[in-house]
Write an enzyme that holds these catalytic residues in place. Structure first.
Site, PDB file in Angstrom:
ATOM      1  N   SER A 183      -8.487  -0.933   3.805  1.00 20.36           N
ATOM      2  CA  SER A 183      -7.139  -0.487   4.200  1.00 20.36           C
ATOM      3  C   SER A 183      -6.576   0.599   3.290  1.00 20.36           C
ATOM      4  CB  SER A 183      -6.174  -1.678   4.208  1.00 20.36           C
ATOM      5  OG  SER A 183      -6.091  -2.261   2.917  1.00 20.36           O
ATOM      6  N   HIS A 187      -7.498  -7.051   6.688  1.00 19.80           N
ATOM      7  CA  HIS A 187      -7.908  -8.451   6.800  1.00 19.80           C
ATOM      8  C   HIS A 187      -8.339  -8.865   8.207  1.00 19.80           C
ATOM      9  CE1 HIS A 187      -7.195  -9.959   2.745  1.00 19.80           C
ATOM     10  NE2 HIS A 187      -6.141  -9.166   2.690  1.00 19.80           N
ATOM     11  N   HIS A 212      -2.395  -2.958   5.771  1.00 17.75           N
ATOM     12  CA  HIS A 212      -3.341  -3.701   4.937  1.00 17.75           C
ATOM     13  C   HIS A 212      -3.677  -5.052   5.559  1.00 17.75           C
ATOM     14  CE1 HIS A 212      -5.250  -5.672   1.555  1.00 17.75           C
ATOM     15  NE2 HIS A 212      -4.360  -6.652   1.652  1.00 17.75           N
TER      16      HIS A 212
END
Length: 298
Positions: free
Chosen positions: A227, A167, A162
């Site tokens: 994600s 990000h 994730h």
């Protein structure tokens, strides 16, 4: 702590130095003694990290590397279909490895020349003032652990997949990176928890779970969608509402399920303009000023 904190397994350190990650009873790795020991060891390295020191290197196991390879390949295919152009182009420039889990310093080496962001380790939950506030220095606190190998396409908590695939691909866009920096500057002005929660909720419905219209389709740009192998297939079934920071900062939501309501920008230009203006001007009076404009949840 605010609602998002429920996503992270609590981490504690005893007086003798022992570190324990407290996995939930329904976590895929809760009954795996080796996995629990790995999580404790990785968390301890993050807790020992001091700014300015070398970022701890994790010797990932074959199982962990295989999880990354599976998730990375599957999510890349999903991004080609569902991610917005801004993210796809940023991801191509960043060129994260798909054959191995990148160390955080490797992520920083790839990311910093693009937008100036760098990654530092986190054992789990980082207090929101520190987490968001660090964006002002173009710093991102990232976990280093990987989800359990029995469920390579699922995790009940944020993990390195994730933090990096979600990000970092987003932060490789100069426009999104600028929004993050503006979030960090806003946190530096906020004194009340009410205002901080309002900001966190707007962030949740934009940079975590934001969608945008593009080429006649609904595409995602939020890191939480980028994600999530499951939710990236389902977000088009959500009720879509126009971009509205007043509503985004006040609507109720359940972080443990797919989001039934998402806020959709008409373009990346619009979301950058609207969010940029909001984060650049937000202060402690913003929740009271905008709260009356919010609409009830669906």
């Amino acid at each position: 702590m605010f609602t998002e904190a429920q996503l992270y397994s609590p981490v504690t350190r005893e007086r003798d130095g022992d570190v324990t990650v407290h996995l939930s009873d329904d976590h895929p790795g809760v009954d795996d003694e080796h996995y629990r020991a790995r999580r404790n060891a990785i968390a301890a390295l993050a807790l020992d990290y001091q700014p300015g020191n070398h970022v701890p290197h994790i010797d990932y196991t074959d199982d962990e590397q295989q999880v990354w390879r599976i998730a990375s390949a599957e999510l890349a295919r999903k991004h080609e279909v569902y991610a917005c152009r801004e993210v796809r182009e940023a991801a191509a420039r960043l060129a994260l490895p798909r054959d191995h889990i990148p160390q955080l310093d490797e992520v920083s080496r790839l990311l910093h020349p693009l937008t100036g962001f760098r990654y530092v380790p986190a054992a789990g939950l980082v207090p929101l003032r520190e987490f968001f506030g660090s964006f002002a220095d173009r710093t991102f606190h990232s976990t280093q652990y990987i989800r359990h190998h029995s469920a390579p396409l699922y995790t009940p908590e944020p993990d390195a997949i994730h933090e990096i695939i979600g990000h970092a691909n987003q932060l490789a866009s100069p426009r999104f990176a600028s929004l993050y920096e503006t979030v960090g500057a806003a946190v530096g002005r906020l004194e009340t928890d009410v205002a901080l929660k309002f900001l966190a909720d707007v962030f949740w419905f934009s940079l975590e779970f934001g969608v945008v219209r593009e080429d006649g389709q609904i595409r995602c740009y939020g890191a939480g969608l980028l994600s999530s192998y499951g939710e990236i297939d389902e977000f088009r079934q959500a009720t879509l509402r126009p971009l509205d920071v007043a509503q985004m900062g006040t609507i109720s939501y359940d972080i443990t399920h797919y989001q039934p309501v998402l806020f959709c920008a008409d373009s990346v230009d619009q979301l950058v303009d609207v969010l940029g203006e909001f984060f650049a001007t937000m202060d402690d009076d913003t929740p009271a000023r905008l709260g009356g404009r919010a609409h009830p949840a669906a």
